[in-house]
Design a protein around this motif. Structure first.
Motif, PDB file in Angstrom:
ATOM      1  N   GLU A 236       0.802  -1.116   0.119  1.00 23.30           N
ATOM      2  CA  GLU A 236      -0.158   0.004   0.051  1.00 23.30           C
ATOM      3  C   GLU A 236       0.885   1.393   0.000  1.00 23.30           C
ATOM      4  N   LYS A 237       1.953   1.332   0.535  1.00 24.26           N
ATOM      5  CA  LYS A 237       2.842   2.608   0.737  1.00 24.26           C
ATOM      6  C   LYS A 237       3.467   2.615  -0.440  1.00 24.26           C
ATOM      7  N   LEU A 238       3.901   1.421  -1.205  1.00 26.79           N
ATOM      8  CA  LEU A 238       4.562   1.669  -2.359  1.00 26.79           C
ATOM      9  C   LEU A 238       3.589   2.088  -3.318  1.00 26.79           C
ATOM     10  N   ALA A 239       2.466   1.888  -3.347  1.00 25.48           N
ATOM     11  CA  ALA A 239       1.509   2.485  -4.119  1.00 25.48           C
ATOM     12  C   ALA A 239       1.324   3.828  -4.029  1.00 25.48           C
ATOM     13  N   GLU A 240       1.364   4.276  -2.825  1.00 23.58           N
ATOM     14  CA  GLU A 240       1.130   5.853  -2.474  1.00 23.58           C
ATOM     15  C   GLU A 240       2.409   6.656  -2.841  1.00 23.58           C
ATOM     16  N   GLN A 241       3.510   5.822  -2.901  1.00 22.70           N
ATOM     17  CA  GLN A 241       4.864   6.426  -3.534  1.00 22.70           C
ATOM     18  C   GLN A 241       5.097   6.457  -4.876  1.00 22.70           C
ATOM     19  N   GLY A 242       4.120   5.816  -5.599  1.00 21.97           N
ATOM     20  CA  GLY A 242       4.324   5.459  -7.197  1.00 21.97           C
ATOM     21  C   GLY A 242       5.000   4.438  -7.447  1.00 21.97           C
ATOM     22  N   ARG A 243       5.438   3.717  -6.582  1.00 22.59           N
ATOM     23  CA  ARG A 243       6.503   2.684  -6.749  1.00 22.59           C
ATOM     24  C   ARG A 243       5.992   1.151  -6.917  1.00 22.59           C
ATOM     25  N   PHE A 244       4.495   1.112  -7.028  1.00 25.85           N
ATOM     26  CA  PHE A 244       4.085  -0.146  -7.018  1.00 25.85           C
ATOM     27  C   PHE A 244       4.169  -0.835  -8.398  1.00 25.85           C
ATOM     28  N   PHE A 245       4.449  -2.108  -8.430  1.00 29.09           N
ATOM     29  CA  PHE A 245       4.590  -3.092  -9.731  1.00 29.09           C
ATOM     30  C   PHE A 245       4.210  -4.486  -9.461  1.00 29.09           C
ATOM     31  N   MET A 246       3.488  -4.781 -10.027  1.00 34.19           N
ATOM     32  CA  MET A 246       3.041  -6.445 -10.208  1.00 34.19           C
ATOM     33  C   MET A 246       2.734  -6.561 -11.612  1.00 34.19           C
ATOM     34  N   SER A 247       3.094  -7.819 -12.269  1.00 36.09           N
ATOM     35  CA  SER A 247       2.828  -8.324 -13.478  1.00 36.09           C
ATOM     36  C   SER A 247       2.816  -9.746 -13.504  1.00 36.09           C
ATOM     37  N   ILE A 248       1.608 -10.169 -14.346  1.00 34.72           N
ATOM     38  CA  ILE A 248       1.475 -11.757 -14.465  1.00 34.72           C
ATOM     39  C   ILE A 248       0.876 -12.154 -15.888  1.00 34.72           C
ATOM     40  N   THR A 249       1.162 -13.092 -16.320  1.00 35.96           N
ATOM     41  CA  THR A 249       0.387 -13.472 -17.663  1.00 35.96           C
ATOM     42  C   THR A 249      -0.365 -14.763 -17.480  1.00 35.96           C
ATOM     43  N   HIS A 250      -1.616 -14.394 -18.080  1.00 32.55           N
ATOM     44  CA  HIS A 250      -2.443 -15.262 -18.049  1.00 32.55           C
ATOM     45  C   HIS A 250      -2.388 -16.173 -19.570  1.00 32.55           C
ATOM     46  N   PHE A 251      -2.713 -17.245 -19.863  1.00 28.03           N
ATOM     47  CA  PHE A 251      -2.687 -18.101 -21.252  1.00 28.03           C
ATOM     48  C   PHE A 251      -3.969 -18.718 -21.554  1.00 28.03           C
ATOM     49  N   VAL A 252      -4.382 -18.526 -22.762  1.00 26.07           N
ATOM     50  CA  VAL A 252      -5.585 -19.022 -23.330  1.00 26.07           C
ATOM     51  C   VAL A 252      -5.041 -20.294 -24.361  1.00 26.07           C
ATOM     52  N   TRP A 253      -5.142 -21.344 -23.883  1.00 23.64           N
ATOM     53  CA  TRP A 253      -4.990 -22.498 -24.974  1.00 23.64           C
ATOM     54  C   TRP A 253      -6.236 -22.868 -25.811  1.00 23.64           C
TER      55      TRP A 253
END
Length: 258
Positions: A236-253
């Motif tokens: 939550e603090k990282l988001a407030e500071q503009g430093r939040f990052f999360m990434s993930i990939t979903h795949f459709v077969w």
């Protein structure tokens, strides 16, 4: 595994209407390409969002059948789909589908296969209930693609290891082609859907995962509650500071019965 009780079903029911989860659901819908009059199986239908959308596409001459092992999930699905004459919802297991051979034109399964210790029994059952040439769409996360920033990487790694405990298989999209071939399907193509959040959107996938992971860690691990709280607070603090990052990939077969 996650315990999909009534409370969890309510959390998911709300979160799955958010932009990220809707995009993932839409990717499976588009890959399935439903048309009027088709009979479609939704394996692991959960709270019925995809089944409802498919029912509109197949029209009154078509039929959507949803099956799920969780009575709590099905209760939510029945409430959502009430009044839709072309939706049928049943409780049951993927390894022993209560349907006739060749009953369905198409089948779809969204984030279900990561909970199977062995994907082949479910795939063999799907092969049995699909007509020759029938399309199968399976959408799952590849958890190896998860990238999540933290100023405390050891704690983040520990939290994610705990979260892995709710899965039977982290890498479903990478393993599916071989499993599909073993069970009588031809794997036609794969479509990635990448999620990246840098602001911790209230309706985003990252916000949902923070809630689920923290709850799971409290219930299923020996990690002190204050450590879990500190992990949540840092994000939550990282988001407030503009430093939040999360990434993930979903795949459709997308595959078909041969």
């Amino acid at each position: 595994m996650l315990e999909f009780d009534e409370a969890t079903a309510r959390v998911l029911d709300n979160a799955y209407l958010g932009a990220d989860i809707s995009r993932r659901r839409r990717a499976c819908f588009d890959a399935l390409a439903p048309v009027p009059g088709e009979s479609i199986l939704d394996l692991g239908c959960g709270t019925g969002l995809l089944a409802l959308e498919l029912s509109r596409a197949v029209g009154p001459e078509g039929q959507v059948t949803g099956i799920d092992p969780s009575d709590d999930m099905l209760s939510s699905a029945r409430e959502r789909c009430a009044g839709r004459d072309n939706i049928r919802l049943e409780e049951g297991a993927a390894e022993a589908l209560p349907f006739d051979a060749g009953q369905f034109d198409k089948a779809v399964s969204l984030q279900v296969f990561e909970y199977f210790d062995d994907m082949r029994p479910a795939l063999r059952e799907l092969h049995r209930v699909l007509r020759p040439g029938g399309r199968l769409v399976i959408g799952d996360m590849h958890w190896g693609t998860l990238c999540w920033h933290s100023d405390h990487p050891d704690r983040m790694e520990h939290m994610l290891r705990i979260w892995d405990g709710h899965l039977a298989e982290r890498c479903v999209p990478a393993l599916l082609p071989e499993r599909l071939r073993e069970c009588g399907f031809a794997a036609d193509r794969i479509e990635p859907v990448t999620f990246c959040d840098t602001v911790l959107r209230a309706d985003g996938l990252a916000a949902l995962m923070i809630r689920l992971i923290s709850a799971y860690a409290r219930q299923k691990s020996d990690l002190p509650p204050n450590d879990v709280k500190a992990w949540v607070h840092e994000q939550e603090k990282l988001a407030e500071q503009g430093r939040f990052f999360m990434s993930i990939t979903h795949f459709v077969w997308i595959s078909h019965k041969v």
